[in-house]
Design a protein around this motif. Structure first.
Motif, short mmCIF file in Angstrom:
data_model
loop_
_atom_site.label_atom_id
_atom_site.label_comp_id
_atom_site.label_asym_id
_atom_site.label_seq_id
_atom_site.Cartn_x
_atom_site.Cartn_y
_atom_site.Cartn_z
N SER A 72 2.57 -0.21 -2.14
CA SER A 72 3.35 -1.44 -2.17
C SER A 72 2.65 -2.43 -3.10
O SER A 72 1.46 -2.30 -3.37
CB SER A 72 3.50 -2.00 -0.75
OG SER A 72 2.22 -2.24 -0.21
N ILE A 73 3.40 -3.40 -3.58
CA ILE A 73 2.88 -4.33 -4.57
C ILE A 73 2.61 -5.69 -3.93
O ILE A 73 3.43 -6.22 -3.20
CB ILE A 73 3.90 -4.50 -5.74
CG1 ILE A 73 4.20 -3.15 -6.38
CG2 ILE A 73 3.39 -5.51 -6.77
CD1 ILE A 73 3.00 -2.39 -6.89
N ASN A 74 1.45 -6.23 -4.23
CA ASN A 74 1.05 -7.54 -3.75
C ASN A 74 1.25 -8.53 -4.90
O ASN A 74 0.48 -8.53 -5.87
CB ASN A 74 -0.41 -7.49 -3.30
CG ASN A 74 -0.92 -8.80 -2.77
OD1 ASN A 74 -0.41 -9.87 -3.09
ND2 ASN A 74 -1.97 -8.73 -1.98
N ARG A 75 2.28 -9.37 -4.81
CA ARG A 75 2.61 -10.33 -5.88
C ARG A 75 1.43 -11.25 -6.17
O ARG A 75 1.17 -11.58 -7.33
CB ARG A 75 3.84 -11.13 -5.48
CG ARG A 75 4.10 -12.33 -6.32
CD ARG A 75 5.08 -12.28 -7.41
NE ARG A 75 6.25 -11.49 -7.27
CZ ARG A 75 6.87 -10.98 -8.32
NH1 ARG A 75 6.38 -11.17 -9.53
NH2 ARG A 75 7.96 -10.28 -8.18
N ALA A 76 0.70 -11.68 -5.14
CA ALA A 76 -0.45 -12.57 -5.35
C ALA A 76 -1.52 -11.89 -6.20
O ALA A 76 -2.19 -12.54 -7.02
CB ALA A 76 -1.03 -13.03 -4.02
N TRP A 77 -1.70 -10.60 -6.02
CA TRP A 77 -2.69 -9.87 -6.82
C TRP A 77 -2.23 -9.77 -8.28
O TRP A 77 -3.02 -9.94 -9.21
CB TRP A 77 -2.94 -8.50 -6.23
CG TRP A 77 -4.25 -7.88 -6.61
CD1 TRP A 77 -5.26 -8.42 -7.35
CD2 TRP A 77 -4.71 -6.58 -6.24
NE1 TRP A 77 -6.31 -7.55 -7.47
CE2 TRP A 77 -6.00 -6.41 -6.79
CE3 TRP A 77 -4.17 -5.56 -5.50
CZ2 TRP A 77 -6.73 -5.24 -6.63
CZ3 TRP A 77 -4.91 -4.39 -5.32
CH2 TRP A 77 -6.17 -4.24 -5.88
N ILE A 78 -0.93 -9.50 -8.47
CA ILE A 78 -0.38 -9.47 -9.83
C ILE A 78 -0.65 -10.80 -10.52
O ILE A 78 -1.09 -10.85 -11.67
CB ILE A 78 1.14 -9.18 -9.79
CG1 ILE A 78 1.42 -7.79 -9.22
CG2 ILE A 78 1.78 -9.36 -11.17
CD1 ILE A 78 1.01 -6.65 -10.09
N GLU A 79 -0.38 -11.90 -9.82
CA GLU A 79 -0.58 -13.23 -10.40
C GLU A 79 -2.05 -13.50 -10.70
O GLU A 79 -2.38 -14.07 -11.74
CB GLU A 79 0.00 -14.29 -9.47
CG GLU A 79 1.51 -14.23 -9.41
CD GLU A 79 2.12 -15.11 -8.33
OE1 GLU A 79 1.37 -15.80 -7.60
OE2 GLU A 79 3.36 -15.08 -8.21
N VAL A 94 -9.99 -8.26 -10.21
CA VAL A 94 -10.44 -9.23 -9.21
C VAL A 94 -10.05 -8.70 -7.84
O VAL A 94 -9.14 -7.88 -7.72
CB VAL A 94 -9.83 -10.64 -9.47
CG1 VAL A 94 -10.33 -11.21 -10.79
CG2 VAL A 94 -8.31 -10.58 -9.44
N PRO A 95 -10.72 -9.16 -6.80
CA PRO A 95 -10.39 -8.68 -5.45
C PRO A 95 -8.95 -9.01 -5.08
O PRO A 95 -8.39 -10.01 -5.52
CB PRO A 95 -11.36 -9.45 -4.54
CG PRO A 95 -12.48 -9.88 -5.44
CD PRO A 95 -11.86 -10.08 -6.80
N GLU A 96 -8.37 -8.16 -4.26
CA GLU A 96 -6.98 -8.36 -3.83
C GLU A 96 -6.89 -9.53 -2.86
O GLU A 96 -7.55 -9.54 -1.82
CB GLU A 96 -6.43 -7.10 -3.16
CG GLU A 96 -5.00 -7.26 -2.72
CD GLU A 96 -4.37 -6.00 -2.17
OE1 GLU A 96 -3.15 -6.03 -1.90
OE2 GLU A 96 -5.08 -4.99 -2.01
N PRO A 97 -6.06 -10.54 -3.18
CA PRO A 97 -5.84 -11.63 -2.23
C PRO A 97 -4.91 -11.17 -1.10
O PRO A 97 -4.17 -10.21 -1.25
CB PRO A 97 -5.17 -12.73 -3.07
CG PRO A 97 -4.70 -12.08 -4.31
CD PRO A 97 -5.40 -10.76 -4.45
N THR A 98 -4.97 -11.87 -0.01
CA THR A 98 -4.12 -11.54 1.13
C THR A 98 -2.69 -11.99 0.87
O THR A 98 -2.46 -13.12 0.47
CB THR A 98 -4.64 -12.23 2.40
OG1 THR A 98 -5.99 -11.82 2.59
CG2 THR A 98 -3.81 -11.87 3.61
#
Length: 112
Positions: A72-79, A94-98
């Motif tokens: 699944s895709i984490n929009r915050a990580w993309i940004e 960078v680390p994956e944000p929640t």
């Protein structure tokens, strides 16, 4: 564990989930004709150090995934990744944000 291969020479192993997010950011920038640098640290088993490559529309890139499931895709990580790609220092992992991941996989996310 996936692998990003640049120009057939430089290779870096990156966990499949992180590699998917990097792929989305990289392909979005290349679609817009925006070259950028991408840097990563080599593992100590490879001698350590850092590698920086210049990514542009003529770059030969391959994203090799060892897992068969699309994450699944984490929009915050993309940004967050896109922010680094647009900075003077260039793209870096960078680390994956929640955030609650988007459902549906790659086709639902746009790194613009």
């Amino acid at each position: 564990m996936g692998r990003l291969i640049y120009e057939g020479d430089e290779k870096v192993d990156i966990e499949d989930r992180a590699l998917t997010h990097l792929q989305l950011v990289i392909t979005a920038k290349l679609r817009r004709g925006e070259p950028f640098s991408f840097s990563w640290a080599n593992e100590s088993s490879l001698g350590g150090g850092r590698v920086t490559v210049w990514v542009h529309s003529g770059s030969a890139l391959a994203f090799k995934y060892f897992g068969s499931r699309q994450p699944s895709i984490n929009r915050a990580w993309i940004e967050a990744l896109a922010f680094t790609a647009n900075s003077p220092g260039g793209l870096r992992l960078v680390p994956e944000p929640t955030e609650t991941p988007l459902q549906g996989g790659l086709e639902t996310a746009d790194a613009s």
